[in-house]
Each structure stands twice: as C-alpha cells, then as structure tokens.
Write a protein that holds these residues in place. Structure first.
Motif, PDB file in Angstrom:
ATOM      1  N   ALA A 107       0.863  -1.142  -0.012  1.00 40.62           N
ATOM      2  CA  ALA A 107      -0.005  -0.081  -0.128  1.00 40.62           C
ATOM      3  C   ALA A 107       0.858   1.202  -0.065  1.00 40.62           C
ATOM      4  O   ALA A 107       0.595   2.276  -0.600  1.00 40.62           O
ATOM      5  N   ARG A 108       1.727   1.134   0.664  1.00 41.34           N
ATOM      6  CA  ARG A 108       2.787   2.618   0.912  1.00 41.34           C
ATOM      7  C   ARG A 108       3.563   2.644  -0.494  1.00 41.34           C
ATOM      8  O   ARG A 108       3.881   3.771  -0.674  1.00 41.34           O
ATOM      9  N   VAL A 111       1.498   5.372  -2.708  1.00 42.65           N
ATOM     10  CA  VAL A 111       0.934   6.601  -2.203  1.00 42.65           C
ATOM     11  C   VAL A 111       2.071   7.530  -2.072  1.00 42.65           C
ATOM     12  O   VAL A 111       3.309   7.137  -1.937  1.00 42.65           O
ATOM     13  N   SER A 149     -11.756   9.218  11.130  1.00 41.20           N
ATOM     14  CA  SER A 149     -10.797   8.206  11.541  1.00 41.20           C
ATOM     15  C   SER A 149      -9.708   8.969  12.370  1.00 41.20           C
ATOM     16  O   SER A 149      -8.760   8.169  12.704  1.00 41.20           O
ATOM     17  N   VAL A 191      -7.017   3.237  -0.500  1.00 42.54           N
ATOM     18  CA  VAL A 191      -5.951   2.263  -0.180  1.00 42.54           C
ATOM     19  C   VAL A 191      -6.421   1.405   0.899  1.00 42.54           C
ATOM     20  O   VAL A 191      -6.382   0.444   1.009  1.00 42.54           O
ATOM     21  N   GLU A 192      -7.208   2.153   2.087  1.00 37.98           N
ATOM     22  CA  GLU A 192      -7.850   1.388   3.148  1.00 37.98           C
ATOM     23  C   GLU A 192      -8.517   0.190   2.428  1.00 37.98           C
ATOM     24  O   GLU A 192      -8.633  -0.846   3.445  1.00 37.98           O
ATOM     25  N   GLN A 195      -6.477  -2.728   1.485  1.00 38.66           N
ATOM     26  CA  GLN A 195      -5.802  -3.389   2.785  1.00 38.66           C
ATOM     27  C   GLN A 195      -6.724  -4.354   3.441  1.00 38.66           C
ATOM     28  O   GLN A 195      -6.463  -5.262   3.952  1.00 38.66           O
ATOM     29  N   ARG A 196      -7.948  -3.894   3.612  1.00 39.36           N
ATOM     30  CA  ARG A 196      -9.196  -4.403   4.180  1.00 39.36           C
ATOM     31  C   ARG A 196      -9.286  -5.692   3.618  1.00 39.36           C
ATOM     32  O   ARG A 196      -9.513  -7.091   4.323  1.00 39.36           O
ATOM     33  N   ARG A 198      -7.093  -7.465   1.573  1.00 43.27           N
ATOM     34  CA  ARG A 198      -6.078  -8.324   1.949  1.00 43.27           C
ATOM     35  C   ARG A 198      -6.079  -9.079   3.257  1.00 43.27           C
ATOM     36  O   ARG A 198      -6.012 -10.344   3.305  1.00 43.27           O
ATOM     37  N   ARG A 199      -6.499  -8.270   4.255  1.00 41.29           N
ATOM     38  CA  ARG A 199      -6.671  -8.667   5.546  1.00 41.29           C
ATOM     39  C   ARG A 199      -7.843 -10.065   5.656  1.00 41.29           C
ATOM     40  O   ARG A 199      -7.784 -11.161   6.253  1.00 41.29           O
ATOM     41  N   THR A 200      -8.842  -9.802   4.891  1.00 42.85           N
ATOM     42  CA  THR A 200     -10.063 -10.458   4.785  1.00 42.85           C
ATOM     43  C   THR A 200      -9.708 -11.752   4.222  1.00 42.85           C
ATOM     44  O   THR A 200     -10.157 -12.986   4.588  1.00 42.85           O
TER      45      THR A 200
ATOM     46  N   ASN B 151     -13.046 -10.427   9.844  1.00 45.02           N
ATOM     47  CA  ASN B 151     -14.318  -9.551   9.044  1.00 45.02           C
ATOM     48  C   ASN B 151     -15.347 -10.516   8.894  1.00 45.02           C
ATOM     49  O   ASN B 151     -16.226 -10.326   8.104  1.00 45.02           O
ATOM     50  N   ILE B 587      -1.878   6.227   6.375  1.00 48.51           N
ATOM     51  CA  ILE B 587      -2.587   5.011   5.946  1.00 48.51           C
ATOM     52  C   ILE B 587      -1.806   3.887   6.877  1.00 48.51           C
ATOM     53  O   ILE B 587      -0.838   4.153   7.472  1.00 48.51           O
TER      54      ILE B 587
END
Lengths: 587, 587
Positions: A107-108, A111, A149, A191-192, A195-196, A198-200, B151, B587
């Motif tokens: 992700a980083r 950006v 946030s 971007v969030e 990331q979400r 990916r985690r899921t 999730n 982020i």
C-alpha cells in the motif's frame, strides 16, 4: 568507549554527504542495484505574510486524487494562494489498488504524501486534512470537518473562503441502492479498502482452517465473489486468483481445494469497453483458470452470508453462499456534490456538469474535474444561428465558401463532435458536409442560407461523447486546468481559444480535449491485455511486460504523476514478490 | 496480436527458471543490488493420515512470539504432531517495533508468516488463528475462540486436546490499574500498535494544521508524552524525535515549533537496567535534543486530553495537556494465565512459575516460557539435607572432600546461584566456601557434618536471579525446549542432567541456562548504546552501525529467528528511508 574505526568513518562519511552522494554510497555498498533518484526540491517557508499576499487569489482545491494532484503538480504560477482540502493527505496511484489486495505491491508504495508534492513546488500551498461537507457558492465559502478516522476524538469544523474553487472530490462506489451492500460488501476505491480486502482474504483462509467447521462452511467461507466485470473487478479477480493459486495452497494445504472465485456481471460480457478480442481472451482465460463467470446476473441483495441474484433474461432468483464479496460496479455521486448540484439548479442531473473549460455551468469561479464531474458539450443545434450570423460577416443571409472557411477551424475546435461526425462519415473536410447539404454545386460558387446550413449540421450532435471516468481523463483535466491558470494573464491579453459564437471576441483558452493513450487490463498469471488508440491490441505475457515497463518508466499516462520514489518502491515490490512470494501475515 | 519479441522471450525465461535463477536474473537486470536468498524449503502435505499418526504425541503450542516461534524453528523430531494456536498468524521481530512507529522500517518487513516457517520444516505442524481463553490441565484440553478482528462476523469456538502443552503466550502491557490508560493511551507491544501510533502522529500534525484551532490547542495536540524510561520507551521517544525533527518540519512548517516530546519515568533514571555511563549519555542526549525528561513522575490518571502525575518525592500533583500518550511501563499477566494459575494453585504468584526445565510446577506435560512465565529457581536451603545425604554415600553423617568433589559439578549445575555466589565472593571453587565454614583445616582431612554444611551454603540463595522478560531470554528458552524435545528418547536412555538430589538417578536434561549476549538501546540521530557481557560498553554512531550490522548479518541473538526475507526487507527499508526519508501518508 571502544572504537569501531571503520564504522565511525563510514558514519561520518554518510552524515557529511549530500543526497546524491548518499545514493552513490548506497549504490556502491549494495553493489549497484535498483536505485532511483528522488525528485530534489528545496523547501520554502509558506508561512510568512507579506503585503503582496493580500492581492493573491485564494484558490481552494477539494480532493487529492488524480485530478486534484495533477492540477497541483502542474501549477507553476505563484500569484495564487492555494489551499488543498482532502480527507486523505496523500495521492494514491489507483491502477495498482488491485495489486495491493494480495500484496504484489505494498500500500505504501503506491501513495505519495501531498505535502511532499507541495513542498517541492516552493509555492504558497497549504493542506488541510478534512472533508468538505458543504459548498456555498453564493458566499464563496466551503464548510469542512475532520474525518472520523482521527485518533484525537471530536470533530473539528471550519470554513474557508475562496476566490476560485476547484472541485475534484472524485466519486463513491455505486451500490444502486442494493440492500446489504454497504453493510456486507467490500469496495475497492481507497487504499484502506485494498488493505482490508487483503486482511479479509487471509482471515477467510485462517477461519476455514479451524477444526470446528463443516466442509460446507469451509466452502462458503472460501467462496470469493466479485460483482462487476469492469477493469477493476476483472483485475481484482485475476490478482485474487494468482494469490489463491500461487501462494496460499502451500500455506493452507488442508483447505486449498475449497477455494473458489465467482465473477458476477449484469451485462453479456466482461470488459465490455474493450475490443472484442480482449473480452474473448479474458473470458477464456478466466474459464481455464476456473473462475466462475456468471453473465446477466444482477445482484438484488447481499446478506451477511449469502448474495442473491436475479437472471437478467429469465428473471430467476438464486442465492449463493459467500465468504467475501467485492463490489465494483461503477461510481456514484458523493452527497456533498448532490447537495451542491441542488443549490445550482442541476438537481435533475446524474453528475455535476461543466462546460468545455471545466467551469461549473453558471459559475465562472468554480471548476469541477475528474470523476465528480462531466463535460456537458455544447450542442451545435442550439448555436447554429449564432454560428451562421458570426460567419456571415456582411449580414447577407448567405454564406459563401470563403466566409465559411474563416470560421471552420473555430467551429471544429468549439464543437469537437463535428470532427467526429466527419470521421464517421469518412469526409475529409467540413466542405464535403456542406456540399452534401446543398446538393453538389461547384464549390467556389456554393452559397448556403440558414436553413441549408442547419440541415447540414443537423446530425453532428449524434457524435457527442462523454468522457469515461478514468484516471487518465482526470489527470489530463488537472494538467489542462493548471496550464490555464499558469497562463491566465497572458491569455487574457492574447486569447487563444475559438471564436465566441454567442458573444464577442475569442475564448481565452482552447477548450479541454482528451487524448486517449490506451488502456491496460492485467489478467493475472503474468498476462495482460492492452488496447492502444488505432485499434492496436496486444494480449498475453508481452503485454504484462509492457505494463511493467510502461508503469516503471516512460508512460505518458503517468510520468508526471508518479514520483521516482513511488516508481522505485513499486519496482522493488515486484522484485520482492518475484523472489519471496506474497506475504500472508494478517496485518 | 502484435509481437514484442524481447518481452516474450524474457517472460518465457522467467517462467521456466528456478528460484535461484530468478534471483540471478533479477540481480543481473538490476545491475547487482541488494538481493538475498530466501530459505528454500519443499512443501510437504501435512494433511494425510497414516496409521502411525495415532501414536504421535499431540503437542499444542500457544503463541507465536519469540518463545513459541523459536521452539517451532528448532524442533526437528518428527514424532510429534504439533498444533500452534495464536491470534497472530505471524511472528514479529519486536525490537524493531519502535522503528515502525515512524516508518524507518515498514510493519510488513518485520513479520514472518508462521505458516511459512512451518512449511519449510516439512513437519506435521498445523496452525489455528485463534485465542486460547481457557486451559484445562485436568482434562488436557484448551478452549479457543477466533478473535474479534475477523471480518467474517461471529466468533468460532473450539477445543483442542493435548498430550504436551507449551504455553508461550507472552504478556500484556501493564497499566498498574491507572485510570484512563486503556481508554486513552497507546501501547507498543504489537505490530498494530506501532501502525496506530504512526497514524496518530500524522493525525496530530494534520489536526494541528487546521485553521480553526488556537495556538494553545496546537501546543496540546503536538505534545507527545512517553510513559516509562525502559528500552522501549526510550527508543520510541528517540525515534519519534528523529521523525519530528528530520522529516515533519519540512512538511508542516506552520506548526513545527509547537511539537514537544516529554518522557515520564517514575524512577530516578532512564535505562536503569543499563550501565551508568549509558544512562548518563542517553539523558544528556535527550536533554540536548530538547526531549523533556521528568524523573520521579508517577502517572495517576489519563483523561482524554490531560495526563495527571504525582511527584514521587514531594507528592505534588500536576496535569499536563497532551495529544498522544504512549504507555510503556512494563508487562502484566494475561487473564487466561491468571485463571490458569488459580487452577493450579499459583494464585498468589505474580507470574506463572516453572522449574529449571521450563515445566509448570506440578505438571510434567505443561511447559511455559517467554514473558508469560518465570523460572522459579530451587533454593539450596530447602534441599540442603537431601544434597548432604546424596553426597554422604556411606551414611557416615560426615562429608569429606572426596565425597564432596563427586557431587560438586551437579550442585553447581542444579543450583546456579552457588556459582554466582562464589563469583561474588571471589572464590575459585566451592572448596574455599567449605573451608571457610569449617575454619581452615587441612583440606585433605576436612570433614563436615550437616550443620556446618548448611552454614556453608546458607547465603548462596541470596544470589538467585530472575531472568529479564526479554526477547533474548524467550528465544533461548524456545530453542532449549525444542532441543530437549529433539533428544527426548536419547536422553531418556542416557540422562545428561545433574543428579536428582531428592530422587534417584539423574535429570534427563541439563537445566535451562541463559546466555546473555548484550543489549542495544538505539537513541536516535543514528546513535545507539550497546552493553555487552563483561562490562563492555559502546555508545554513539559506531554503536548504531553495530546495531545495523548485527541485525542484518551475524547476530547470535537473532540469526535463527530472522529469515533472509525479513533481513532483506529491513535493510531495504533502511536504504529507502536514507534516500527518500520517511513517508508521512496517513495509511
């Protein structure tokens, strides 16, 4: 203190050198390597207040996406006091978002902090991390608040005055008001989100590995559903397939056979905006890969464990159990834009309309660009008498060829649909169009009255086109607008645009014209499809390499938008993925 | 399809090669470079069920921190069926957590998926992403549930049987029940904590840049308070200072002068476990850097905007407005461990006690290691009569020197405090101790009765030491335990440990013995302090380089724990930070 002579020397050398030398040192230490130069730029204090400032025009830019950032990067004229307001303090290179969902790219790496970009300009630019929730065009004010946030608790509200407002807030995901989508589905716009997702995905695999579940449950949890067969949905499905096939089976051997990907598309084809060859190739590849393509499936409801669809043709309803849904069916208008549209009499429109100079209709000091706006092209049919009388300088009521030739360039520039129409009819010049209208006399003696002139142009408006809501369009609009701002005073004196048919003089600037550089659709498995202007199509591994290199080096699409830092990081990520595979840590 | 001959060839080459060739290719393409080899390992299916399995002992490992991961990495014996349960599916290299808070190193660079580690072992190891909430030692069962971060909604519960249980769940941050800490302060124990701190720092700067605030408010928001002057707190304060001084002023010029860091320590010194020279150096450096050190400050309450302290000496109360508090005052026991301790009669202890073989007292099949446990060394004074009678083979009621010399090695191994006591008293052997007790007779003729023997050993227990709760200790414990497991059958036949003074025969294994390799404390500004065994102290830039290289290459602390992948990523991050600075995207 015990001495480490070598280390101390090396440290001293490091501290005393400039950036360039540092890079050289690192290059040498690392034996060469993938090292790129950062854009260098000196910092300038933007805090001081001089007397001259009072005269500066206050420009407020809303948004730090493709359009807003492109504007900022291209703005050079220092006579503006620029304030940028956005809930994101960074620009994100969104075409790589699907790659972030599985860790091909971090992700980083995609950006770039907006403040970095501003700092390098050495201009009076200020950034406010906040969301604009109301535009007040009458008082020339915007109202903002900090986003939820924040870790700091409480919402801070403030208002900003503007002389010129640039609305580049982008769009939100469009759920078509389908029940349960907002609550249960993932989007892929920020971007969030990536990331979400990916985690899921990792969560789903971990959860399916638990001993207490039935195989039925495992099958449900490892069923990944992508809704929408546009470029984002297709690329995400392809990336997910790579992750699920290349990396995860080794780590989750007990559950790997339960994993399945389904792509739901309401239309008849995926990637319908691309050439048919690309669509066919992608569909075949997906079928070979075992991705279940369901065309003509309209989603009617998403519950926490099931997604309900309706067949577009048969009307049959069915329910599919799922573990994760990613919703990617297009874009909708943000509430603040809808509210603004109501205030300015555009309530019945779907999206904020601007003229060809990106000005919001009726407001000379408000510009809108990117996904939140669309250019409402002027119809020839509305202006045909104005065009006629402008061309007919002597007020004879007749146009001869010479009269006409004097304004033909302006017509083509002001009304680009004319050119498109000619192209479609395979005519070389507008003369041929007129010739058709009057019925083939000798060209030199040709004369048209208003009626014949109107007839000749009556069909050209059929060729009006709306620009797609893409990063390319947004970036070009931002660059265009910055260029206008940079040359405002010069063009005030020496206007360069076409004739004002309904007024006097010329337009200050050329109208915005989009230049299409082509489109990529990565299809997974190191393959991609490319469609370039002129019906140039490439599919397969070569295209993937083209994508890598276009991105990394010489792309006219993004060369200005992407810093060397970002490029270095992304190429680095690709190398890392290639050597070590993708990371499956759930962070 | 249009051809890109070069790309196609290159692609084919890439796809057809092995990992090593891939690295070579990338190396060549990138002109050399920082490229490391990943540990290679072939995948073995752990799913199949053979008849032999039934006989395998079920080992359940709770936790994937330093202790648990070290155990897993070092376990080689394939006669165990290993299940790992942890809410984190990765191992995190925690000494770099403070570097993650400001982006010197990326979060993903310091983690290694547990499943990767397991895959490389080719052993029967299974992982469950869940939290153990209850240990039932009587039924040999643990109860687990999935964590809230999922999730997938809902919590899945399950139980696992074990033959052998390894408790390596670590500790939680200790708030000493100070009101408001859990609600308002940040901890720095997990990767997520570090990521949250990073976002919060940026948030504070963004919030302070908004136009609606007073300067008083700005000052409050940019006041960063660190509670606890241990290595973590000090390193975090130093890293934060670097970030706030090196990177952020350029990006937030209007508010940079409001930023301030305060470190609160209840004791008289920071880094009190280090040599005094290091403490003094660190305190001076912090003062020069403008970090406000407040010694003797005990925090009594944390509200959402203020932190209240009490002076340890004067008792004076005061309140400090803050923007972010990071709490780093030591560790406490997790609820599940407290509950387990109650069940096994250790309710009055502060932390789970084990014997010198890491076995939970009273349970031969439960081991505990790392921060959740402590080794409860056996006192000599309790065993003195058993030792005496063991040494007095002929039951004469007297010990002569020869009798004694036969057991002296066993005594020193079983009771390490004896050796420490001798060292403190500057005696070379235990003979000298006995000589003192009997009042200097001729050594050869020396004879002791039980009374004199007890007198001689009466003070040695004063030298008993608890091991610090550090990564080094946990890692060594994990490796030690794995080694015992690997040689279980061999040592069953040929016990290698000391004599069992209160039983018969010898102990199966040598007791665990910690080997201290030294300690680092990065102090910011490319400086660090090192304390190695033998009073060897190094402070300054050289130490920082030592830290870099120890980490990157040849550290005995972490060589086994850290994969080549992680090393490559971290070195890569350092290089990136060095060239491009730290990223300030929220982020």
């Amino acid at each position: 203190m015990h001495g480490f002579k070598f280390y101390e020397k090396a440290t001293r050398t490091f501290r005393d050198r400039s950036l360039l030398s540092k890079i050289l040192i690192i290059g040498t230490v690392s034996g060469g390597g993938l090292v790129a130069l950062s854009d260098s730029g000196t910092f300038q204090n933007i805090n001081g207040g001089s007397a001259q400032e009072c005269k500066k025009k206050k420009v407020v830019v809303l948004g730090t996406g493709w359009a807003g950032t492109s504007f900022l990067k291209n703005l050079k004229d220092k006579s503006y006091e620029v304030q940028v307001v956005s809930p994101r303090n960074y620009f994100a290179f969104t075409p790589l978002l699907p790659s972030v969902t599985n860790g091909t790219v971090e992700a980083r790496s995609i950006v770039e902090p907006i403040r970095n970009i501003m700092m390098k300009k050495g201009m009076e630019v200020q950034f406010k991390e906040a969301e604009c929730y109301k535009i007040d065009p009458d008082k020339q004010k915007i109202h903002c608040r900090t986003t939820g946030s924040s870790n700091l608790g409480g919402k801070e509200e403030f208002a900003l005055d503007y002389d010129i407002l640039i609305v580049a807030m982008g769009a939100r995901a469009n759920t078509f008001n389908t029940p349960g989508v907002v609550e249960n589905a993932h989007f892929l716009k920020e971007v969030e989100d990536a990331q979400r997702i990916r985690r899921t995905v990792i969560d789903c695999f971990e959860r399916a590995s638990l001993p207490s579940l039935t195989d039925e449950e495992r099958k449900r949890i490892l069923h990944f559903v992508v809704v929408g067969g546009g470029p984002t949905g297709v690329e995400f499905a392809a990336e997910l397939h790579d992750f699920v096939v290349e990396d995860l089976p080794k780590l989750y051997p007990t559950v790997k056979d339960f994993a399945k990907i389904t792509l739901l598309e309401a239309g008849d084809n995926i990637l319908s905006m691309f050439d048919k060859r690309i669509t066919a190739f992608a569909e075949n590849k997906f079928k070979r890969d075992g991705i279940d393509l369901k065309m003509g499936s309209m989603v009617v409801k998403v519950s926490d464990k099931e997604i309900s669809t309706k067949d577009r043709i048969t009307g049959q309803l069915s329910s599919i159990p799922y573990g994760m849904v990613v919703w990617s069916t297009g874009i909708g208008t943000r509430p603040v834009i809808t509210d603004f549209m109501k205030q300015i009499g555009q309530a019945n429109r779907r999206v904020l309309a601007t003229d060809e100079w990106l000005r919001v209709e009726g407001y000379n000091n408000i510009y809108a660009l990117g996904d939140c706006a669309t250019i409402n092209q002027r119809r020839v049919v509305e202006d045909v008498s104005a065009i006629f009388s402008k061309a007919d300088k002597n007020n004879t009521g007749k146009l001869n060829l010479k009269d006409f030739q004097e304004v033909v360039e302006d017509i083509c520039e002001r009304y680009p649909q004319v050119e498109l129409y000619l192209k479609k009819k395979q005519m070389k010049t507008i003369d041929a169009l007129l010739k058709n209208a009057v019925g083939d006399p000798k060209m030199e003696a040709m004369e048209l009255d208003i009626e014949k002139f109107t007839n000749a142009l009556s069909e050209v408006d059929s060729q009006m086109k709306f620009l797609p809501a893409t990063a390319q369009v947004a970036a070009q609009e931002g660059a265009y607008l910055a260029d206008c701002f940079n040359r405002f005073e010069h063009c005030e004196k020496y206007p360069e645009g076409p004739l004002r048919f309904r007024g006097t003089g010329r337009h200050r600037f050329h109208p915005f014209r989009y230049k299409h550089f082509g489109q990529f659709a990565p299809l997974g498995g190191e393959q991609a499809a490319t469609q370039l202007p002129g019906d140039w199509v490439s599919i397969g591994h070569s295209s993937q390499w083209l994508w890598y290199s276009v991105y990394a080096r010489f792309s006219p699409l993004c060369s200005k938008q992407v810093s060397w830092r970002t490029r270095y990081l992304v190429v680095n990520d690709w190398g890392r993925r290639f050597i070590f595979g993708r990371d499956s840590s759930r962070i």
